[in-house]
Design an enzyme around this catalytic site. Sequence first.
Site, PDB file in Angstrom:
ATOM      1  N   ARG A  58      41.705  26.340  61.238  1.00 34.66           N
ATOM      2  CA  ARG A  58      40.647  27.247  61.664  1.00 34.66           C
ATOM      3  C   ARG A  58      39.539  27.422  60.635  1.00 34.66           C
ATOM      4  NH1 ARG A  58      44.326  28.736  64.466  1.00 34.66           N
ATOM      5  NH2 ARG A  58      45.519  28.697  62.561  1.00 34.66           N
ATOM      6  N   THR A  59      39.952  27.766  59.419  1.00 30.87           N
ATOM      7  CA  THR A  59      38.949  28.150  58.439  1.00 30.87           C
ATOM      8  C   THR A  59      38.044  26.971  58.105  1.00 30.87           C
ATOM      9  OG1 THR A  59      40.528  29.736  57.547  1.00 30.87           O
ATOM     10  CG2 THR A  59      38.631  29.214  56.173  1.00 30.87           C
ATOM     11  N   ARG A 108      39.501  26.463  49.085  1.00 31.95           N
ATOM     12  CA  ARG A 108      40.830  27.055  49.307  1.00 31.95           C
ATOM     13  C   ARG A 108      41.774  26.445  48.283  1.00 31.95           C
ATOM     14  NH1 ARG A 108      43.898  27.861  54.987  1.00 31.95           N
ATOM     15  NH2 ARG A 108      42.448  29.616  54.991  1.00 31.95           N
ATOM     16  N   HIS A 136      41.226  36.322  51.090  1.00 32.69           N
ATOM     17  CA  HIS A 136      40.628  35.400  52.070  1.00 32.69           C
ATOM     18  C   HIS A 136      39.491  36.194  52.730  1.00 32.69           C
ATOM     19  CE1 HIS A 136      40.062  32.511  55.107  1.00 32.69           C
ATOM     20  NE2 HIS A 136      41.240  32.506  55.714  1.00 32.69           N
TER      21      HIS A 136
HETATM   22  C1  NCD Z   1      45.528  32.609  57.234  1.00 34.87           C
HETATM   23  C2  NCD Z   1      45.523  32.116  55.805  1.00 34.87           C
HETATM   24  O1  NCD Z   1      45.289  30.935  55.538  1.00 34.87           O
HETATM   25  O2  NCD Z   1      45.711  32.972  54.940  1.00 34.87           O
HETATM   26  N1  NCD Z   1      45.068  31.633  58.116  1.00 34.87           N
HETATM   27  C3  NCD Z   1      43.737  31.634  58.430  1.00 34.87           C
HETATM   28  O3  NCD Z   1      42.910  31.294  57.644  1.00 34.87           O
HETATM   29  N2  NCD Z   1      43.401  32.118  59.633  1.00 34.87           N
HETATM   30  C4  NCD Z   1      46.802  33.193  57.668  1.00 34.87           C
HETATM   31  C5  NCD Z   1      48.057  32.392  57.511  1.00 34.87           C
HETATM   32  O4  NCD Z   1      48.036  31.238  57.111  1.00 34.87           O
HETATM   33  O5  NCD Z   1      49.108  32.951  57.810  1.00 34.87           O
END
Ligand code: NCD
Length: 310
Positions: A58-59, A108, A136
Site C-alpha cells: 500500500r504505502t 522505509r 509511520h
Molecule cells: C502498516 C505498517 O507497515 O506499519 N502497513 C501499512 O503501511 N499500511 C501496518 C502493518 O504492517 O501492520
Amino acid sequence: MPNFRHIVLTQDFPLEWLDRLYIESAEAESAVKKKIARTLYKLDEYLMIELFYQPSTRTRTSFGAAMTRMGGQVLWTENAREFSSAAKGETPEDTIRVLDYADLVVVRHPEEGVVGRMAAMDVVPVINAGDGPGQHPSQAFLDAWTIKKELGRLDGLRVALMGDLKYGRTIHSLIYLLAKYEPRIINLVSPPELSLPEELIAYLDRHHIPYRQCGDIKQIAADLDVLYQTRVQKEYFENEADYLRVARRQIVDGEVMRLLPSLAIVMHPLPRVGEIDPAIDSDPRAAYFRQARNGLYLRMALINWIIGRW
Ligand code: NCD
C-alpha cells in the site's frame, strides 16, 4: 532550521498544519476524480525516489501513484536491503547523500531512528514511510483525515487502539495526533505482552490525556466512536511460538459489531491477517478500505507540501 522539509515524527506537526493538510488532501481527491490532477499540479519536472528496506504494498504504491497522478516521476528500489548498496555495507547517511538529485526520498527501514538520521543529513527532503517499530507518519495523517471524513470531527472522541500497541508504528504515530484533539478517552486494548511503550504512556500522562488499559474489547465496544484494530507485528518477534501466543487474541467480528454503536467506525492500517473477520466488510461501519483509499489523496498533499507548493 533545516534546509528542507522532512516528515519523520507526527508530534512535530501543529493543528493548523493538519487542518491545511486535510483541505489539500480533499482538493487532491477532487482533482483525481475529475481527472485533472496532472494538469493541475504539473509535477513533470519532479523526481521522487522510494527506498524500501522492508516489505510494503500500500504505502509504496500509493506514494508512487500520488506522484505519478500529479505528473511526477518515480524511481524505486524494491527490497533495498538485498538489492541496494546497503547489501554491500553502505551507511544510510551515505545512501541519502548520493540521492540528493531527487526532489524527495521516501524511506522505509526496519530499524527505528534510521530514517530520522537520513533526514538529519538535510541533503534532500525525506519522508518516513515506517522506521521499524518507530513511526509511520503518512499512515497516521491519513488515519486522522479518515476519522474527520467519516465522523465529521476529531475532537472529543472515544477511541480504542487495539492489537499490537508495542511494535505497531501506526499506533505510535496516531496516538500523538489523537492527543492533539483532546480525546474523551483512549482505550488501550491489548494483551499485557503487547502493551503501549512506557514513553508513550508517559506522554499521555504528561498531557493529561484520559486513557485506560483494557484486556477485552467487548467490555468497552458499546462506548466507542473509533475502533482501530492492528496486526501483531510478527517480524519483530524472536520466535514463532512467542508470536502465536499473542496473535489474534481478539478479533473484530459480528459479536463486537453488535456491541459497537451504529455511528462508530472500524479502522485498520492493513494488511490484516485474521484479526478482522471478513464477514463484517459489508457493514457500513467497516471503514478500512475507504481509509486505505484516502492514502493516495493524502500523500499527494504531503508531496505538495514537501516541495513547497503550500
Ligand atoms: C502498516 C505498517 O507497515 O506499519 N502497513 C501499512 O503501511 N499500511 C501496518 C502493518 O504492517 O501492520
